[in-house]
Design an enzyme around this catalytic site. Sequence first.
Site, PDB file in Angstrom:
ATOM      1  N   HIS A 119      35.730  44.812  42.106  1.00 57.74           N
ATOM      2  CA  HIS A 119      36.126  46.019  41.361  1.00 57.74           C
ATOM      3  C   HIS A 119      34.944  46.983  41.240  1.00 57.74           C
ATOM      4  O   HIS A 119      34.510  47.352  40.149  1.00 57.74           O
ATOM      5  CB  HIS A 119      36.652  45.640  39.973  1.00 57.74           C
ATOM      6  CG  HIS A 119      37.852  44.737  40.003  1.00 57.74           C
ATOM      7  ND1 HIS A 119      39.095  45.156  40.417  1.00 57.74           N
ATOM      8  CD2 HIS A 119      37.984  43.419  39.679  1.00 57.74           C
ATOM      9  CE1 HIS A 119      39.957  44.141  40.344  1.00 57.74           C
ATOM     10  NE2 HIS A 119      39.317  43.084  39.910  1.00 57.74           N
ATOM     11  N   VAL A 150      48.303  50.319  36.194  1.00 54.52           N
ATOM     12  CA  VAL A 150      48.254  51.232  37.343  1.00 54.52           C
ATOM     13  C   VAL A 150      47.187  50.757  38.325  1.00 54.52           C
ATOM     14  O   VAL A 150      46.067  50.443  37.935  1.00 54.52           O
ATOM     15  CB  VAL A 150      47.937  52.663  36.875  1.00 54.52           C
ATOM     16  CG1 VAL A 150      47.837  53.607  38.064  1.00 54.52           C
ATOM     17  CG2 VAL A 150      49.000  53.137  35.905  1.00 54.52           C
ATOM     18  N   ASP A 156      39.786  46.648  34.523  1.00 54.66           N
ATOM     19  CA  ASP A 156      38.791  46.181  35.488  1.00 54.66           C
ATOM     20  C   ASP A 156      38.561  47.201  36.601  1.00 54.66           C
ATOM     21  O   ASP A 156      37.569  47.117  37.328  1.00 54.66           O
ATOM     22  CB  ASP A 156      39.156  44.810  36.066  1.00 54.66           C
ATOM     23  CG  ASP A 156      40.557  44.744  36.643  1.00 54.66           C
ATOM     24  OD1 ASP A 156      41.207  45.802  36.760  1.00 54.66           O
ATOM     25  OD2 ASP A 156      41.003  43.629  36.981  1.00 54.66           O
ATOM     26  N   ILE A 196      41.709  39.032  31.868  1.00 54.47           N
ATOM     27  CA  ILE A 196      42.853  38.471  31.149  1.00 54.47           C
ATOM     28  C   ILE A 196      43.263  37.095  31.679  1.00 54.47           C
ATOM     29  O   ILE A 196      43.537  36.182  30.892  1.00 54.47           O
ATOM     30  CB  ILE A 196      44.048  39.452  31.197  1.00 54.47           C
ATOM     31  CG1 ILE A 196      43.759  40.697  30.347  1.00 54.47           C
ATOM     32  CG2 ILE A 196      45.331  38.782  30.710  1.00 54.47           C
ATOM     33  CD1 ILE A 196      44.843  41.773  30.454  1.00 54.47           C
TER      34      ILE A 196
END
Length: 370
Positions: free
Chosen positions: A96, A239, A270, A301
């Site tokens: 990420h 999203v 993230d 999560i």
Amino acid sequence: MIIGVPKEIKDSEFRVGLTDENAKQLVQAGHKLFIQKSAGAEIGVSDSAYEKAGAALLDSLEEVYHKAEMIVKVKEPLPPEYELFKENQILFTFLHLAPEPELTSALCSKGVWAIAYETIEDKTGALPLLKPMSEVAGRVGLQNGIYYLQKFAGGKGILPGGIEGAKPAQITILGGGTAGIHSAMMALGLSAQVRILDINEERLKYLSQFFNSQVECLISNEKNISLALKDTDVLIGSVLVTGHKAPKLITKDMISLLPEKSVVVDISIDQGGCIETARPTSHTKPTYTIDDIIHYCVPNIPSAVARTSTYALTNQSFSYVQEIANKGFAKAMQNPGFKKGLNVYKGYVTCQPVAQALNREYRSLEELGL
């Protein structure tokens, strides 16, 4: 190949990059595997299980990075790991990078070959390593949104499915991808009212059919979002634009449209978050409040259900680990979908959306001889 699996150091990150069964298969194929002690302890994989599989145990993070040609992790490296990187070391993990300028700089300056789980594609263009974690994040994110809706947790005190004479909770989901679908499935299972907003009309048609018209499906635009916020009890932000920073669909001014003590769950955090007021939290300190709106913005999560998540992830990721180990890096990268996972190579950002987000020079892998 010499493969290293460090213990994750992110707050409350209990997942592990390889299981004992994965280790066994790699050792049987002739590879050397180093596991940091207690790396799998929190998901029930003991050090002795790794040893029985043929892996060697190491005491420290530093030793794992020093010995390994390829590092297999779950979450992005944190600053204490940056100085441990080696030139031409393969790093295989979720990265990420779009909202991570410091990590990107460290990977480039150290000459790491960094492969991001989240940008690998299969033959259909889907994201096979991101999908299982999005499924988990959608479900657990919704569970936590419902939890914080309870009065003693700071919320309104609403039963998600309502009861005779009292309305159910209204769940609004931004984004009809994998995480959004699984949030909606959980919400419907609790008999809540659900709406999904997405920019793709064909996707909305599919979702309406998939949920047998039990979900309200709306085109995502500022007007529809603003109207939806006014009666929302739990807002799920899910999203995704592959490789890019998440677009900010909810501004700080728009947050005030939510009723007091509503709950915001930004699963997109993230990738920078799709809600302007969102900032990363952690499993130990998961929420904060702005304008009397509870925000839950945990970037890992799936670690809440770390055992399930580890097996769901490694079921998909292990074949790629084997591909690199057995074929070698260059041959493994001949797989075009796998090649799309290579975000940093030979000191350059090789994923265009990441380069754009961070205003860094982009180089194609072809330019770099791969």
